[in-house]
Design an enzyme around this catalytic site. Structure first.
Site, mmCIF file in Angstrom:
data_model
loop_
_atom_site.group_PDB
_atom_site.id
_atom_site.type_symbol
_atom_site.label_atom_id
_atom_site.label_comp_id
_atom_site.label_asym_id
_atom_site.label_seq_id
_atom_site.Cartn_x
_atom_site.Cartn_y
_atom_site.Cartn_z
ATOM 1 N N GLY A 93 0.792 -1.232 0.000
ATOM 2 C CA GLY A 93 0.000 0.000 0.000
ATOM 3 C C GLY A 93 0.819 1.275 0.000
ATOM 4 C CG HIS A 100 6.516 7.291 4.336
ATOM 5 N ND1 HIS A 100 6.787 7.048 2.999
ATOM 6 C CD2 HIS A 100 5.243 6.901 4.536
ATOM 7 C CE1 HIS A 100 5.701 6.548 2.420
ATOM 8 N NE2 HIS A 100 4.748 6.438 3.334
ATOM 9 C CG HIS A 102 2.192 5.695 7.841
ATOM 10 N ND1 HIS A 102 1.228 6.563 7.367
ATOM 11 C CD2 HIS A 102 2.736 5.120 6.744
ATOM 12 C CE1 HIS A 102 1.189 6.495 6.043
ATOM 13 N NE2 HIS A 102 2.096 5.627 5.639
HETATM 14 P P1 5GP Z 1 2.018 5.495 2.030
HETATM 15 O O1 5GP Z 1 0.678 5.190 1.417
HETATM 16 O O2 5GP Z 1 3.066 5.707 0.957
HETATM 17 O O3 5GP Z 1 2.447 4.550 3.105
HETATM 18 O O4 5GP Z 1 1.817 6.855 2.801
HETATM 19 C C1 5GP Z 1 1.922 8.104 2.206
HETATM 20 C C2 5GP Z 1 1.249 9.074 3.145
HETATM 21 O O5 5GP Z 1 1.661 10.367 2.787
HETATM 22 C C3 5GP Z 1 -0.283 9.046 3.074
HETATM 23 O O6 5GP Z 1 -0.803 8.767 4.355
HETATM 24 C C4 5GP Z 1 -0.645 10.441 2.588
HETATM 25 O O7 5GP Z 1 -1.801 10.944 3.196
HETATM 26 C C5 5GP Z 1 0.597 11.248 2.937
HETATM 27 N N1 5GP Z 1 0.859 12.349 2.047
HETATM 28 C C6 5GP Z 1 0.875 12.314 0.679
HETATM 29 N N2 5GP Z 1 1.197 13.525 0.199
HETATM 30 C C7 5GP Z 1 1.390 14.330 1.276
HETATM 31 C C8 5GP Z 1 1.732 15.709 1.416
HETATM 32 O O8 5GP Z 1 1.936 16.458 0.442
HETATM 33 N N3 5GP Z 1 1.816 16.191 2.685
HETATM 34 C C9 5GP Z 1 1.607 15.400 3.788
HETATM 35 N N4 5GP Z 1 1.728 15.973 4.975
HETATM 36 N N5 5GP Z 1 1.287 14.100 3.681
HETATM 37 C C10 5GP Z 1 1.172 13.579 2.441
#
Ligand code: 5GP
Ligand code: ZN
Length: 114
Positions: A93, A100, A102
């Site tokens: 996902g 990163h 979470h």
């Molecule tokens: P992933 O799905 O890759 O594990 O998580 C990416 C996260 O980055 C998502 O929870 C999404 O909401 C967050 N995200 C995406 N673009 C941005 C942004 O421009 N600013 C912030 N603060 N969060 C972002």
């Protein structure tokens, strides 16, 4: 990397709600929070994801987790706990290809993930 959203957040050309910054890491609130506490901790170094980590990155990732724990505690999760998640590629996902962690807390989270 020019086309990486999180690199652009690191360089300051895309704004964020910053929680913490030092020479190696940046932590900021997620744009679409999934829990009362939901922030991301990223290394400033562009590493696409878990599968691109090298063994030499282990100390960096250890410090990242330590910082994630410290910030989670500062945001009130020390007693109630939190979830520390690193999504990887399509099945995991992952939507942003800059590694990163979470940190989600402030409510009880279900398990297993859907
Ligand atoms: P992933 O799905 O890759 O594990 O998580 C990416 C996260 O980055 C998502 O929870 C999404 O909401 C967050 N995200 C995406 N673009 C941005 C942004 O421009 N600013 C912030 N603060 N969060 C972002
Ligand atoms: Zn990046």
């Amino acid at each position: 990397m020019d086309d990486c959203i999180f690199c652009r957040i690191v360089e300051g050309s895309i704004p964020c709600r910053k929680i913490y910054e030092d020479g190696e890491f940046l932590a900021f609130h997620d744009l679409k929070p999934q829990a009362p506490v939901h922030f991301l901790v990223i290394p400033k170094k562009h590493i696409p994801g878990m599968m691109e980590l090298e063994s030499a990155d282990a100390p960096l990732m250890g410090r990242l987790l330590d910082k994630a724990r410290e910030l989670a505690a500062e945001l009130g999760c020390a007693e109630t706990g939190a979830r520390f998640v690193i999504n990887c590629k399509a099945d995991g996902g992952q939507t942003v290809n800059h590694i990163h962690c979470h940190v989600l807390g402030g409510r009880s989270l279900g398990w297993p993930p859907g």
